[in-house]
Motif scaffolding. Sequence first.
Motif, PDB file in Angstrom:
ATOM      1  N   ALA A 117       0.874  -1.212  -0.062  1.00 11.73           N
ATOM      2  CA  ALA A 117       0.074   0.075  -0.024  1.00 11.73           C
ATOM      3  C   ALA A 117       0.881   1.080  -0.067  1.00 11.73           C
ATOM      4  N   LEU A 118       2.026   1.431   0.687  1.00 14.10           N
ATOM      5  CA  LEU A 118       2.725   2.451   0.850  1.00 14.10           C
ATOM      6  C   LEU A 118       3.476   2.433  -0.548  1.00 14.10           C
ATOM      7  N   ALA A 119       3.992   1.552  -1.287  1.00 16.93           N
ATOM      8  CA  ALA A 119       4.654   1.667  -2.269  1.00 16.93           C
ATOM      9  C   ALA A 119       3.845   2.208  -3.414  1.00 16.93           C
ATOM     10  N   LEU A 120       2.521   1.625  -3.457  1.00 15.85           N
ATOM     11  CA  LEU A 120       1.331   2.294  -4.712  1.00 15.85           C
ATOM     12  C   LEU A 120       1.246   3.636  -4.326  1.00 15.85           C
ATOM     13  N   SER A 121       1.148   3.977  -3.046  1.00 16.23           N
ATOM     14  CA  SER A 121       0.887   5.371  -2.420  1.00 16.23           C
ATOM     15  C   SER A 121       2.074   6.183  -3.035  1.00 16.23           C
ATOM     16  N   PHE A 122       3.415   5.868  -2.913  1.00 21.10           N
ATOM     17  CA  PHE A 122       4.300   6.727  -3.283  1.00 21.10           C
ATOM     18  C   PHE A 122       4.622   6.868  -4.863  1.00 21.10           C
ATOM     19  N   THR A 123       4.076   5.723  -5.397  1.00 23.08           N
ATOM     20  CA  THR A 123       3.993   5.851  -6.787  1.00 23.08           C
ATOM     21  C   THR A 123       2.655   6.323  -7.609  1.00 23.08           C
ATOM     22  N   ASP A 124       1.771   6.746  -6.668  1.00 24.45           N
ATOM     23  CA  ASP A 124       0.377   7.651  -7.000  1.00 24.45           C
ATOM     24  C   ASP A 124      -0.342   6.511  -7.877  1.00 24.45           C
ATOM     25  N   ASP A 125      -0.342   5.281  -7.547  1.00 23.27           N
ATOM     26  CA  ASP A 125      -0.941   4.124  -8.294  1.00 23.27           C
ATOM     27  C   ASP A 125      -2.472   4.213  -7.557  1.00 23.27           C
ATOM     28  N   ARG A 126      -3.447   5.091  -7.839  1.00 19.26           N
ATOM     29  CA  ARG A 126      -4.606   4.945  -7.149  1.00 19.26           C
ATOM     30  C   ARG A 126      -5.504   3.911  -7.681  1.00 19.26           C
ATOM     31  N   MET A 127      -5.295   3.586  -9.076  1.00 18.09           N
ATOM     32  CA  MET A 127      -6.300   2.349  -9.173  1.00 18.09           C
ATOM     33  C   MET A 127      -5.756   0.908  -8.626  1.00 18.09           C
ATOM     34  N   GLY A 128      -4.393   0.968  -8.441  1.00 18.20           N
ATOM     35  CA  GLY A 128      -3.790  -0.273  -7.687  1.00 18.20           C
ATOM     36  C   GLY A 128      -4.408  -0.214  -6.231  1.00 18.20           C
ATOM     37  N   LEU A 129      -4.222   0.830  -5.628  1.00 22.11           N
ATOM     38  CA  LEU A 129      -5.047   1.165  -4.230  1.00 22.11           C
ATOM     39  C   LEU A 129      -6.370   0.648  -3.981  1.00 22.11           C
ATOM     40  N   SER A 130      -7.080   1.241  -5.028  1.00 26.00           N
ATOM     41  CA  SER A 130      -8.405   0.965  -4.984  1.00 26.00           C
ATOM     42  C   SER A 130      -8.866  -0.402  -4.967  1.00 26.00           C
ATOM     43  N   GLN A 131      -8.081  -1.056  -6.096  1.00 25.40           N
ATOM     44  CA  GLN A 131      -8.160  -2.672  -6.083  1.00 25.40           C
ATOM     45  C   GLN A 131      -7.761  -3.338  -4.882  1.00 25.40           C
ATOM     46  N   LEU A 132      -6.689  -3.106  -4.315  1.00 22.52           N
ATOM     47  CA  LEU A 132      -6.191  -3.278  -3.020  1.00 22.52           C
ATOM     48  C   LEU A 132      -7.220  -3.398  -1.890  1.00 22.52           C
ATOM     49  N   ARG A 133      -7.855  -2.183  -1.839  1.00 21.00           N
ATOM     50  CA  ARG A 133      -8.750  -2.021  -0.877  1.00 21.00           C
ATOM     51  C   ARG A 133      -9.919  -2.936  -0.800  1.00 21.00           C
ATOM     52  N   SER A 134     -10.486  -3.236  -2.169  1.00 23.41           N
ATOM     53  CA  SER A 134     -11.546  -3.896  -2.438  1.00 23.41           C
ATOM     54  C   SER A 134     -11.290  -5.487  -2.070  1.00 23.41           C
ATOM     55  N   ARG A 135     -10.248  -5.561  -2.223  1.00 21.33           N
ATOM     56  CA  ARG A 135      -9.735  -7.149  -2.237  1.00 21.33           C
ATOM     57  C   ARG A 135      -9.435  -7.408  -0.842  1.00 21.33           C
ATOM     58  N   TYR A 136      -8.668  -6.523   0.124  1.00 24.92           N
ATOM     59  CA  TYR A 136      -8.053  -7.052   1.264  1.00 24.92           C
ATOM     60  C   TYR A 136      -8.807  -6.424   2.549  1.00 24.92           C
ATOM     61  N   GLN A 137      -9.726  -5.439   2.253  1.00 28.07           N
ATOM     62  CA  GLN A 137     -10.339  -4.806   3.426  1.00 28.07           C
ATOM     63  C   GLN A 137     -11.010  -5.724   4.195  1.00 28.07           C
ATOM     64  N   PRO A 138     -11.895  -6.626   3.872  1.00 27.89           N
ATOM     65  CA  PRO A 138     -12.555  -7.837   4.649  1.00 27.89           C
ATOM     66  C   PRO A 138     -11.521  -8.610   5.618  1.00 27.89           C
ATOM     67  N   LEU A 139     -10.201  -8.723   5.089  1.00 27.84           N
ATOM     68  CA  LEU A 139      -9.334  -9.758   5.575  1.00 27.84           C
ATOM     69  C   LEU A 139      -8.381  -8.897   6.687  1.00 27.84           C
ATOM     70  N   ILE A 140      -8.421  -7.395   6.866  1.00 23.63           N
ATOM     71  CA  ILE A 140      -7.440  -6.741   7.508  1.00 23.63           C
ATOM     72  C   ILE A 140      -8.359  -5.877   8.579  1.00 23.63           C
ATOM     73  N   LYS A 141      -9.721  -5.862   8.424  1.00 23.27           N
ATOM     74  CA  LYS A 141     -10.465  -4.808   9.261  1.00 23.27           C
ATOM     75  C   LYS A 141     -10.250  -4.808  10.469  1.00 23.27           C
ATOM     76  N   ASN A 142      -9.899  -6.134  11.151  1.00 25.20           N
ATOM     77  CA  ASN A 142      -9.770  -6.231  12.510  1.00 25.20           C
ATOM     78  C   ASN A 142      -8.169  -6.748  12.744  1.00 25.20           C
ATOM     79  N   GLY A 143      -7.623  -6.213  14.002  1.00 26.06           N
ATOM     80  CA  GLY A 143      -6.366  -6.624  14.063  1.00 26.06           C
ATOM     81  C   GLY A 143      -5.260  -5.508  13.742  1.00 26.06           C
ATOM     82  N   ASP A 144      -4.034  -6.300  13.707  1.00 23.74           N
ATOM     83  CA  ASP A 144      -2.919  -5.252  13.427  1.00 23.74           C
ATOM     84  C   ASP A 144      -2.773  -4.551  12.060  1.00 23.74           C
TER      85      ASP A 144
END
Length: 697
Positions: free
Chosen positions: A610-637
């Motif tokens: 997520a940080l690498a995509l943020s520094f390269t300003d890959d908004r599409m990649g960040l959006s895809q990452l959120r949709s795929r992994y938000q359910p798996l990381i919404k709780n915990g570290d």
Amino acid sequence: MKRYPAALEPERQRGDAGAVIFVTADDVGGRLRLSDPVIGDVLDILPLGDDGRGLAERNQYVDFDLLASAQGLVIKALSDDLEIVRFSTGVSIGARDGLAVSGPDLALKFEASAGGASAQTLLDLANWRKGPITDYTKNEQAMLLALSKANPAQRKALRWDLARFYTAHGAAPEAHAMLQLLKDTDPQIEQTMLWRAVSGVVLLDLGRPEQALKQFLDPDLDAESDIWLWRALAAEKAGRMEDALSYFRRGSEALVLHDRPFLTQIHLAMARAALDQQAYDVASGQIVTLQNMGLDGTAALATDYAYGKLVQRQGDIATARARFQDAATASDRRLSTQARLDLTKLEYAEGEISITEATERLERLRFAWRGDLLELDVLETLSSLYAEQGQFRLALETLQHAASAFSETPKARLLAARMTDIFSRLFLDGEADELPPLAALGLFYDFSELTPLGEPGDRMIRQLVARLVSVDLLDRAADLLEHQVSYRLEGSAQALVAAQLGKIYLLDGRPEETLRIMRATRQTVLPTDVMVQRSLVSSRALAELKRYEEATVLLEDISGREADELRADIFWASHDWPQLAAITSRLLGTRWQNEGALGLRERETLIRRALALSFTDDRMGLSQLRSRYQPLIKNGDYAGVFDLLTSPDGAPEGELSRIVGELGGVDQFRSFLSAYRAEFTPEISANAGGAGTGSGL
């Protein structure tokens, strides 16, 4: 004209106890027993050394036949109780039933015979005493006075008299001094049969049975029947029980020549030897002989003690206990100590005393008697009790003392084996895991000579290293592997363990030491898997030293997840965001399709992506990452930071730098550290992929 020696002449002689046949001869050899392969007769053969005579014709008697021979005597027994005894002047043949004679009667009979034959043992202690013990001082002073007045030519004979006098009375230090004086003034004397025999008796009395046995085993003494009995005594005291019984059988024909004190001593010794060898019939026979002698005092208690040992083996515990208790009261300290030891063993085995009480008893006994195999028995038993209670240092130290003090005994090798067994139980079978790590390490160092050779020893070291790594004693773990690499291993095994050592140096924050050991163990030809491991470790060390380009070059030809995780660490540390984005994508793969919760290492990889995509300003990649992994990381570290980084508005640039700084401050290479530590500690490995304690972001 060649002259032939006269033939042997058997003579019938009679004493108060019956008749014997005596054949006068010189240099009688050892007795051989052979079976006629055709007829099946058993023949006893006695060669005559330099006396090349034989028997001109066959002589027949009721109990045996003397066969015609070209040289020596050939005896065919017709009775089971035939007695053949060799003397310095010839051979006597008799039978126990009707012809049995005692030692003194036999000697008197031969001295009175017309032929003048004399039945004497080489070690004639009875005559050397020159009378009862009450005359000891008077006789000693007379002999010393005669020696002081003697001229040089007379001194040797007088010194010999004194040496034998002291020997016969058991004054071993005085006898030893006189024997040494005889040797100093006449070095050739120690090559004579008599000097060796007397020296053997003295060394036996001085508590040096191995040295005594060496003297008695002079081949020149083989023809002396009574010497076989002395060999038996020395062998029993030296712990060579099987040899003792063998020697006793060879010399039993000379028992009739010995007095009551010697017979008591030899029968007790053979009873002990037979018990040790589980020859219970032999032991029983010796004990019955002793009981029939009507002994009293210490000798009677010693006989009762031997009987107690016998019936204990036969399952009569009550009688054994009673005999041991009686012997424990003996005024003879050795017998008392032995009985108390066996009583303690019996009562502990029967559950009548606790292991603590048994240990306390033996700790007192170890100082009650010192210097022979009895002390060794006490130390062995005490060591076993220590080990049983988990007091391994005391167990090993006790065995080490015993092995050092009794290094000349046959049991020395068994003691070393016992020590190795305890050491292996500790460091191969895992019993050292019950000890504090530093105590286990100290025990290993103090007894490191017990480390077995080859693979078992290498495995032992690796297991101890794992224990030390698990409690962060990294410098001690590194020292152990450094020694293994430097002195115990070579080839591919050395190269592989060097890689393990390099990992420990990395865990300890010493990457320069990792590179040093990698260079020191570099080899041109190694198995592919070993080469890969070494490249990964070297690359990690270079990365820690911020030599990122060199670290990446080492990974060029290496594929696999471990290499990709290392690349991710390098790109993260060097802020190479495009490369980090690519490698984290490969590491995560299709993980989003698995609904299981993300582990700590996966969460860290996800945040890095997520940080690498943020520094390269890959908004599409960040959006895809959120949709795929938000359910798996919404709780915990890292749930909060992931939400921030992948939100539609994105994180401000300053916030990105703050997050990178905080993640690096928590532990820039925490993933690799966990993985490396897990290689040494399996219990960590089991949790390596699970959710762990994160940064709290």
